[in-house]
Design a protein around this motif. Structure first.
Motif: not given
Ligand code: IPM
Ligand code: MN
Length: 354
Positions: A18-28, A72-79
């Motif tokens: 998601v940080n890369e997505g935000i970077k792209l939006l800032k370029v736009i 982004g994405a969700i889910g961590i092991p063990g939940l």
């Protein structure tokens, strides 16, 4: 044009991509009339551990009051099963995001990463899955008891009509020649309703060919003749399954983008790859699924077709220069998430400057 974008980074590799997505939006924003304000709306497994809720009310408020959500994405092991996932389902149901748009496009540069032999790739792969996103077994009707469990697959006429209509319109708008409907009408009553609506509506689109195919056969034909599909419309669960199959055909699950959409309302854009806990924190995840989801946001929520196309062009340019590890090519540099994101952002900047 000011837009508030809610941001849910989530778990695992979510924040990295998601940080890369935000970077792209800032370029736009730097090179267009857009002005973006980002508002964080935490959801997923980590926030559940902290607060006991996978989608805190405050996050949902932020999302509802934004113009679009980058997820982004969700889910961590063990939940326990379903905890983190319930956040996605609440957003889809709560915002009535009945369309899940999942494009599957094999870029020329990535033909080397397609698992199919050339004869099966044929003239290329460029399919859009239009997945129904609010009904079917995802409505979560049922129970779990010691000796038995049940899930109800419920479809309404309105629910089928609106997604099938969207698929026909999408095909028409994009100059497709055919719409394929995937179902299991030999077994499921819900598919029989779906199929009758699909055919009844076809008369409104005399220029489009139509075909229907059972889900089991489709899973085979998708690897046997992927070049023969354009718009493919299907119910929720089948769409979930075929989009993962399709994503690997384009080189990696990391390449696949999606939009959870209700036209005219707050919609949610997310890569389809999930939180990938095995590689989280290593900085090696492929950000392209997220960047192409930003493309969908710019086009579907904000109506800027040309900027979206430039994002795709920037991605394609980059694929000839370097790759993240999931799509690696020994003749090219292997890039980190960050390096790949930077390269694409810079290419987009060059394109938007012109
Ligand atoms: C997807 C995911 C979700 C789904 C889960 C995380 C709820 O697999 O977006 O494809 O089943 O739809
Ligand atoms: Mn899935």
């Amino acid at each position: 044009m000011k837009k508030i974008i809610s941001i849910c980074k989530g778990d695992g590799v979510g924040p990295e991509v998601v940080n890369e997505g935000i970077k792209l939006l800032k370029v736009i924003a730097d090179h267009s009339d857009f002005e973006f304000e980002f508002q964080e709306a935490p959801a997923g497994g980590s926030i559940w551990k902290e607060t006991g809720e996978s989608l805190p009310e405050k996050s949902f408020e932020i999302i509802k009051n934004s113009d679009a959500l980058l997820f982004g994405a969700i889910g961590i092991p063990g939940l326990p099963q379903g905890i983190a996932e319930s956040a996605i389902l609440k957003i889809r149901q709560g915002l009535d995001l009945y369309i899940n748009l999942r494009p599957i496009k094999l870029y020329d540069a990535l033909r080397d990463r397609c698992p199919l032999k050339d004869e099966f790739i044929g003239k290329g792969i460029d399919i859009t899955f239009v997945r129904e996103n609010t009904e079917g077994i995802y409505k979560n009707i049922g129970y779990l008891k010691e000796e038995e469990a049940q899930n109800v697959m419920l479809y309404t006429r309105i629910g089928c009509e609106r997604i099938i209509k969207y698929a026909y319109e999408f095909a028409k708008k994009n100059g497709h020649s055919k719409v394929t409907s995937v179902d299991k009408a030999n077994i499921l009553k819900t598919s029989q309703l779906w199929r009758s609506i699909f055919h009844a509506m076809a008369v409104q689109y005399p220029d489009l060919k139509t075909e229907d195919i059972y889900i089991d056969a489709f899973c085979q034909w998708l690897i046997r003749a992927p070049y023969s599909y354009e718009t493919v419309v299907t119910e929720n669960m089948f769409g979930d399954i075929i989009s993962d199959e399709g994503a690997f055909l384009i080189g990696s699950l990391g390449m696949a983008s999606s939009g959870n959409i209700h036209p005219g309302k707050v919609s949610m854009y997310e890569p389809i790859h999930g939180s990938a806990p095995d590689i989280a924190g290593k900085g090696i995840a492929n950000p392209i699924g997220t960047l192409l989801s930003v493309k969908l946001m710019i086009q579907e929520s904000f109506g800027q077709e040309a900027i979206g196309n430039e994002i795709e062009n920037a991605v394609e340019d980059t694929l000839n220069e370097g790759r993240t590890i999931d799509i690696k090519n020994d003749a090219l540099k292997t890039l980190s998430t960050h390096e790949m994101g930077n390269l694409i952002s810079e290419k987009l900047r060059d394109r938007l400057k012109k």
